[in-house]
Motif scaffolding. Structure first.
Motif, PDB file in Angstrom:
ATOM      1  N   VAL A   1      32.927  55.171  51.097  1.00  0.00           N
ATOM      2  CA  VAL A   1      33.384  53.821  51.452  1.00  0.00           C
ATOM      3  C   VAL A   1      33.200  52.943  50.221  1.00  0.00           C
ATOM      4  N   VAL A   2      34.314  52.505  49.663  1.00  0.00           N
ATOM      5  CA  VAL A   2      34.271  51.854  48.356  1.00  0.00           C
ATOM      6  C   VAL A   2      34.469  50.342  48.469  1.00  0.00           C
ATOM      7  N   TYR A   3      33.672  49.595  47.686  1.00  0.00           N
ATOM      8  CA  TYR A   3      33.950  48.178  47.471  1.00  0.00           C
ATOM      9  C   TYR A   3      33.905  47.932  45.962  1.00  0.00           C
ATOM     10  N   ASP A   4      34.344  46.737  45.589  1.00  0.00           N
ATOM     11  CA  ASP A   4      34.413  46.351  44.178  1.00  0.00           C
ATOM     12  C   ASP A   4      33.255  45.373  43.933  1.00  0.00           C
ATOM     13  N   ILE A   5      32.372  45.693  43.000  1.00  0.00           N
ATOM     14  CA  ILE A   5      31.186  44.837  42.802  1.00  0.00           C
ATOM     15  C   ILE A   5      31.543  43.434  42.291  1.00  0.00           C
ATOM     16  N   THR A   6      32.809  43.244  41.872  1.00  0.00           N
ATOM     17  CA  THR A   6      33.225  41.908  41.424  1.00  0.00           C
ATOM     18  C   THR A   6      33.939  41.143  42.538  1.00  0.00           C
ATOM     19  N   ASP A   7      34.003  41.736  43.725  1.00  0.00           N
ATOM     20  CA  ASP A   7      34.778  41.148  44.820  1.00  0.00           C
ATOM     21  C   ASP A   7      33.959  41.187  46.114  1.00  0.00           C
TER      22      ASP A   7
END
Ligand code: GDP
Ligand code: MG
Length: 211
Positions: free
Chosen positions: A107-113
């Protein structure tokens, strides 16, 4: 739908990968799905892991893309069936079709978002509602190469959310390849037993019936 293998062997075409019959499924085979909001880097993580490549102008995924790679764990070869799903809202119901039979979910997220991090929870909910296996989840904060200039989700925040819920956690960069192999190794090792065998409790039959 894209389809791509890690070697020069012919890859499954779309129809084959969707309708593969049970006899084509080897016992040491694991299905892994990548989920999360569009643009967080799911396809880039997959491309980096399977092919060792990074492409800034990567095409948006339509529906889902299938890849495979063989990994050796404690001397046993395990074939990973990797399904990279599309994260745009209009593909949400399509992504759900690919959760069946998954032993592992990235499960991926963007650390800048920040929004992509907050949204990870709803992807996990949808995943759990649609999977028929005890799916092992790894929460991944991607785009680690941008941490110094643009980070908006701290490592502690990601880690504590994952730990609270019993998920693995790792921060990666698909761009520099940092922790990409480690992510898959960690997830697969958590799923297979000490002998490098896939436990029988996993339903490897990931056939999808199109009606
Ligand atoms: P997906 O929609 O989740 O599959 O995301 P993509 O893999 O298509 O990536 C979306 C955009 O983010 C593309 O322009 C990628 O080049 C970029 N991207 C993906 N991973 C990284 C990363 O680790 N670092 C940086 N800086 N950009 C990335
Ligand atoms: Mg994609």
């Amino acid at each position: 739908m894209a389809c791509c293998g890690s070697s020069d062997k012919p890859c499954y075409n779309t129809t084959d990968s969707l309708t593969r019959s049970k006899h084509a499924v080897t016992s040491n085979q694991l299905k892994i799905v990548l989920v999360g909001q569009g643009g967080v880097g799911k396809s880039s993580i997959t491309l980096q892991y399977v092919k060792g490549q990074y492409n800034e102008y990567i095409d948006m995924t339509i529906g889902a893309a299938y890849f495979y790679k063989t990994l050796s764990v404690n001397g046993k070869d395990i074939k990973l069936d990797i399904w990279d799903t599309a994260g745009q809202d209009r593909f949400r119901c399509v992504a759900a079709m690919f959760y069946r039979g998954a032993a592992g979910a990235i499960v991926v997220y963007d650390i800048t978002d920040k929004e992509s991090f907050l949204g990870a929870q709803s992807w996990i909910k949808q995943l759990l509602q649609n999977s028929n296996n005890p799916v092992q989840i790894c929460l991944v904060g991607n785009k680690l190469d941008l941490a110094d200039s643009r980070r908006s989700v701290s490592k502690e925040e990601g880690k504590s959310f994952a730990e609270k819920n019993g998920y693995l956690f790792v921060e990666t960069s698909a761009k520099t390849a940092e922790n990409i192999d480690g992510l898959f190794n960690q997830l697969v090792r958590k799923i297979v037993n000490a002998d490098g065998e896939v436990p029988a409790s996993y339903d490897n039959d990931n056939n999808i019936t199109l009606t």
